[in-house]
Design a protein around this motif. Structure first.
Motif, PDB file in Angstrom:
ATOM      1  N   SER A 201       0.826  -1.199   0.000  1.00  0.00           N
ATOM      2  CA  SER A 201       0.000   0.000   0.000  1.00  0.00           C
ATOM      3  C   SER A 201       0.867   1.258   0.000  1.00  0.00           C
ATOM      4  O   SER A 201       0.585   2.217  -0.725  1.00  0.00           O
ATOM      5  CB  SER A 201      -0.916  -0.003   1.224  1.00  0.00           C
ATOM      6  OG  SER A 201      -1.685   1.160   1.285  1.00  0.00           O
ATOM      7  N   CYS A 202       1.922   1.254   0.784  1.00  0.00           N
ATOM      8  CA  CYS A 202       2.854   2.381   0.830  1.00  0.00           C
ATOM      9  C   CYS A 202       3.522   2.579  -0.526  1.00  0.00           C
ATOM     10  O   CYS A 202       3.673   3.712  -0.995  1.00  0.00           O
ATOM     11  CB  CYS A 202       3.904   2.143   1.914  1.00  0.00           C
ATOM     12  SG  CYS A 202       5.169   3.417   1.990  1.00  0.00           S
ATOM     13  N   MET A 203       3.908   1.476  -1.160  1.00  0.00           N
ATOM     14  CA  MET A 203       4.568   1.558  -2.461  1.00  0.00           C
ATOM     15  C   MET A 203       3.635   2.140  -3.518  1.00  0.00           C
ATOM     16  O   MET A 203       4.070   2.822  -4.439  1.00  0.00           O
ATOM     17  CB  MET A 203       5.055   0.184  -2.899  1.00  0.00           C
ATOM     18  CG  MET A 203       6.213  -0.340  -2.089  1.00  0.00           C
ATOM     19  SD  MET A 203       6.657  -2.024  -2.523  1.00  0.00           S
ATOM     20  CE  MET A 203       7.498  -1.747  -4.074  1.00  0.00           C
ATOM     21  N   LYS A 204       2.343   1.868  -3.401  1.00  0.00           N
ATOM     22  CA  LYS A 204       1.384   2.375  -4.371  1.00  0.00           C
ATOM     23  C   LYS A 204       0.994   3.821  -4.073  1.00  0.00           C
ATOM     24  O   LYS A 204       1.079   4.677  -4.941  1.00  0.00           O
ATOM     25  CB  LYS A 204       0.117   1.518  -4.387  1.00  0.00           C
ATOM     26  CG  LYS A 204      -0.892   2.006  -5.416  1.00  0.00           C
ATOM     27  CD  LYS A 204      -2.180   1.266  -5.315  1.00  0.00           C
ATOM     28  CE  LYS A 204      -3.194   1.629  -6.357  1.00  0.00           C
ATOM     29  NZ  LYS A 204      -3.307   2.993  -6.738  1.00  0.00           N
ATOM     30  N   CYS A 205       0.606   4.110  -2.838  1.00  0.00           N
ATOM     31  CA  CYS A 205       0.028   5.410  -2.507  1.00  0.00           C
ATOM     32  C   CYS A 205       1.063   6.501  -2.224  1.00  0.00           C
ATOM     33  O   CYS A 205       0.909   7.624  -2.678  1.00  0.00           O
ATOM     34  CB  CYS A 205      -0.897   5.267  -1.303  1.00  0.00           C
ATOM     35  SG  CYS A 205      -2.281   4.168  -1.607  1.00  0.00           S
ATOM     36  N   ILE A 206       2.093   6.175  -1.469  1.00  0.00           N
ATOM     37  CA  ILE A 206       3.050   7.194  -1.047  1.00  0.00           C
ATOM     38  C   ILE A 206       4.230   7.288  -2.012  1.00  0.00           C
ATOM     39  O   ILE A 206       4.548   8.357  -2.520  1.00  0.00           O
ATOM     40  CB  ILE A 206       3.538   6.918   0.390  1.00  0.00           C
ATOM     41  CG1 ILE A 206       2.350   6.999   1.353  1.00  0.00           C
ATOM     42  CG2 ILE A 206       4.633   7.892   0.791  1.00  0.00           C
ATOM     43  CD1 ILE A 206       2.646   6.573   2.774  1.00  0.00           C
ATOM     44  N   ASP A 207       4.886   6.166  -2.256  1.00  0.00           N
ATOM     45  CA  ASP A 207       6.071   6.167  -3.116  1.00  0.00           C
ATOM     46  C   ASP A 207       5.725   6.270  -4.596  1.00  0.00           C
ATOM     47  O   ASP A 207       6.457   6.869  -5.371  1.00  0.00           O
ATOM     48  CB  ASP A 207       6.903   4.894  -2.909  1.00  0.00           C
ATOM     49  CG  ASP A 207       7.477   4.797  -1.511  1.00  0.00           C
ATOM     50  OD1 ASP A 207       7.548   5.833  -0.821  1.00  0.00           O
ATOM     51  OD2 ASP A 207       7.865   3.691  -1.109  1.00  0.00           O
TER      52      ASP A 207
ATOM     53  N   THR B 226       5.816   3.744  -6.625  1.00  0.00           N
ATOM     54  CA  THR B 226       6.752   2.902  -7.355  1.00  0.00           C
ATOM     55  C   THR B 226       6.094   1.730  -8.064  1.00  0.00           C
ATOM     56  O   THR B 226       6.695   1.148  -8.967  1.00  0.00           O
ATOM     57  CB  THR B 226       7.852   2.362  -6.419  1.00  0.00           C
ATOM     58  OG1 THR B 226       7.236   1.696  -5.322  1.00  0.00           O
ATOM     59  CG2 THR B 226       8.728   3.484  -5.904  1.00  0.00           C
ATOM     60  N   ILE B 227       4.879   1.375  -7.665  1.00  0.00           N
ATOM     61  CA  ILE B 227       4.162   0.284  -8.332  1.00  0.00           C
ATOM     62  C   ILE B 227       2.749   0.736  -8.668  1.00  0.00           C
ATOM     63  O   ILE B 227       2.244   1.691  -8.093  1.00  0.00           O
ATOM     64  CB  ILE B 227       4.093  -1.007  -7.469  1.00  0.00           C
ATOM     65  CG1 ILE B 227       3.340  -0.762  -6.167  1.00  0.00           C
ATOM     66  CG2 ILE B 227       5.458  -1.579  -7.229  1.00  0.00           C
ATOM     67  CD1 ILE B 227       3.011  -2.026  -5.393  1.00  0.00           C
ATOM     68  N   ASN B 228       2.135   0.039  -9.589  1.00  0.00           N
ATOM     69  CA  ASN B 228       0.726   0.243  -9.922  1.00  0.00           C
ATOM     70  C   ASN B 228      -0.010  -1.044  -9.616  1.00  0.00           C
ATOM     71  O   ASN B 228       0.511  -2.131  -9.869  1.00  0.00           O
ATOM     72  CB  ASN B 228       0.554   0.592 -11.401  1.00  0.00           C
ATOM     73  CG  ASN B 228       1.095   1.959 -11.718  1.00  0.00           C
ATOM     74  OD1 ASN B 228       0.956   2.880 -10.932  1.00  0.00           O
ATOM     75  ND2 ASN B 228       1.725   2.084 -12.869  1.00  0.00           N
ATOM     76  N   ILE B 229      -1.214  -0.920  -9.072  1.00  0.00           N
ATOM     77  CA  ILE B 229      -2.040  -2.086  -8.772  1.00  0.00           C
ATOM     78  C   ILE B 229      -3.352  -1.935  -9.516  1.00  0.00           C
ATOM     79  O   ILE B 229      -4.029  -0.921  -9.399  1.00  0.00           O
ATOM     80  CB  ILE B 229      -2.280  -2.235  -7.259  1.00  0.00           C
ATOM     81  CG1 ILE B 229      -0.959  -2.471  -6.536  1.00  0.00           C
ATOM     82  CG2 ILE B 229      -3.262  -3.371  -6.980  1.00  0.00           C
ATOM     83  CD1 ILE B 229      -1.067  -2.576  -5.030  1.00  0.00           C
TER      84      ILE B 229
END
Length: 66
Positions: free
Chosen positions: A45-51, A53-56
């Motif tokens: 969740s952090c990687m998607k929303c804050i960073d 760096t990924i897409n879901i």
């Protein structure tokens, strides 16, 4: 392992192997780092929303991340 290290490992895994099912990633990394699935999910969740760096791609019951 710190959350930063977990996120770095997930990012490298996704970069190397491409699109993955989020449930599969959560299961693999919770076992590998001997931690809870909730912690791995929080890192995703952090990687998607804050960073960013990924897409879901949300798709019930299995979401795809890249």
């Amino acid at each position: 392992m710190s959350n930063k290290g977990i996120r770095r490992s997930i990012y490298k895994y996704i970069k190397r192997f491409g699109k993955q099912d989020t449930r599969f990633i959560i299961d693999i990394f919770s076992t590998a780092f001997n931690t809870t699935k909730q912690r791995i999910s929080g890192n995703l969740s952090c990687m998607k929303c804050i960073d960013g760096t990924i897409n879901i791609i949300p798709n019930k019951p299995h979401s795809i991340m890249y």
